[in-house]
Design an enzyme around this catalytic site. Structure first.
Site, PDB file in Angstrom:
ATOM      1  N   TYR A   1      22.846 -98.322   8.118  1.00  0.00           N
ATOM      2  CA  TYR A   1      23.165 -98.034   9.521  1.00  0.00           C
ATOM      3  C   TYR A   1      22.231 -98.799  10.463  1.00  0.00           C
ATOM      4  O   TYR A   1      22.687 -99.451  11.407  1.00  0.00           O
ATOM      5  CB  TYR A   1      23.082 -96.523   9.778  1.00  0.00           C
ATOM      6  CG  TYR A   1      23.156 -96.156  11.239  1.00  0.00           C
ATOM      7  CD1 TYR A   1      24.369 -96.159  11.922  1.00  0.00           C
ATOM      8  CD2 TYR A   1      22.008 -95.823  11.956  1.00  0.00           C
ATOM      9  CE1 TYR A   1      24.443 -95.846  13.270  1.00  0.00           C
ATOM     10  CE2 TYR A   1      22.064 -95.507  13.306  1.00  0.00           C
ATOM     11  CZ  TYR A   1      23.283 -95.527  13.953  1.00  0.00           C
ATOM     12  OH  TYR A   1      23.340 -95.226  15.296  1.00  0.00           O
TER      13      TYR A   1
ATOM     14  N   ASP B   1      25.334 -89.160  21.270  1.00  0.00           N
ATOM     15  CA  ASP B   1      24.183 -90.030  21.550  1.00  0.00           C
ATOM     16  C   ASP B   1      24.089 -90.266  23.042  1.00  0.00           C
ATOM     17  O   ASP B   1      24.881 -91.051  23.580  1.00  0.00           O
ATOM     18  CB  ASP B   1      24.361 -91.342  20.783  1.00  0.00           C
ATOM     19  CG  ASP B   1      23.154 -92.272  20.927  1.00  0.00           C
ATOM     20  OD1 ASP B   1      22.213 -91.948  21.670  1.00  0.00           O
ATOM     21  OD2 ASP B   1      23.173 -93.335  20.277  1.00  0.00           O
TER      22      ASP B   1
ATOM     23  N   ASP C   1      17.096 -89.605  15.145  1.00  0.00           N
ATOM     24  CA  ASP C   1      18.487 -89.361  14.765  1.00  0.00           C
ATOM     25  C   ASP C   1      18.539 -88.301  13.682  1.00  0.00           C
ATOM     26  O   ASP C   1      17.673 -88.267  12.795  1.00  0.00           O
ATOM     27  CB  ASP C   1      19.107 -90.643  14.180  1.00  0.00           C
ATOM     28  CG  ASP C   1      19.884 -91.453  15.205  1.00  0.00           C
ATOM     29  OD1 ASP C   1      19.736 -91.195  16.409  1.00  0.00           O
ATOM     30  OD2 ASP C   1      20.632 -92.355  14.777  1.00  0.00           O
TER      31      ASP C   1
END
Lengths: 126, 126
Positions: free
Chosen positions: B16, B40, B100
């Site tokens: 990612y 996000d 994240d």
């Protein structure tokens, strides 16, 4: 009711880490909302409610403890933060680097907590 | 189906971050499961499905980008990680430090992603 501000959330994280370092299990559990969920580590199954959460923290109550906040990120009603917790019991000392993810209610009490770490993140200091 | 291993998850996070640094929006979206959710930053509202997710990343497609993993924690079928992303467009460069939080399916595709950061975490480099 209003959502907690980023300052409220930052203070709530500090209060939690201070309680984990110096507080009784009850003082740690008091950082949580009455019906909060808590999973530490993620994958081990969630606890629900202050009584279950207090029981979890009673396991570290008799240990000497230290916490250090490394990185804190706040977004919406939540926070994610990297911290290091050191626990000393008898002649042993263990350090774990954890990323916690929390949500908060309007009074900045923790409504959910999920702790990300596994055995690779545990370091025996002695 | 089996849960992804910690190695599978670590590789998926790396894939990612590499895609965010060098890939097309489609290549980034390919890291996600078909019906994945993505928010996000947290609090801005979740996207659902690869098409919406690809659209989100198309905004950075024309920028020069760089990502650096700082801290990764893996637990259960999830991961939380601190990374820094730098984006350059025209004469401007912006650096954001983000935590994240992701869950993964048995093929280590991202099933949910939540990014913790706010405007305080954005640094204009030039």
């Amino acid at each position: 009711m209003n959502a907690p501000s980023t300052t409220d959330i930052a203070n709530a994280v500090k209060r939690y880490l201070d309680a984990v370092a110096d507080g009784t299990a009850e003082e740690i559990a008091d950082c949580f909302a009455e019906d909060a969920t808590q999973e530490d580590p993620v994958g081990s199954g969630a606890r629900r409610g202050r009584a279950e959460i207090e029981k979890f923290y009673s396991a570290i109550e008799s240990a000497r403890r230290k916490t250090e906040l490394v990185t804190l990120r706040i977004a919406g009603d939540g926070a994610a933060f990297h911290f290091v917790v050191t626990t000393e019991m008898d002649e042993h000392a263990v350090e774990i680097g954890v990323i916690d993810v929390m949500t908060f209610d309007e009074q900045a009490r923790i409504t959910s907590m999920r702790a990300y770490w596994n055995s690779d993140d545990v370091r025996m200091l002695r």
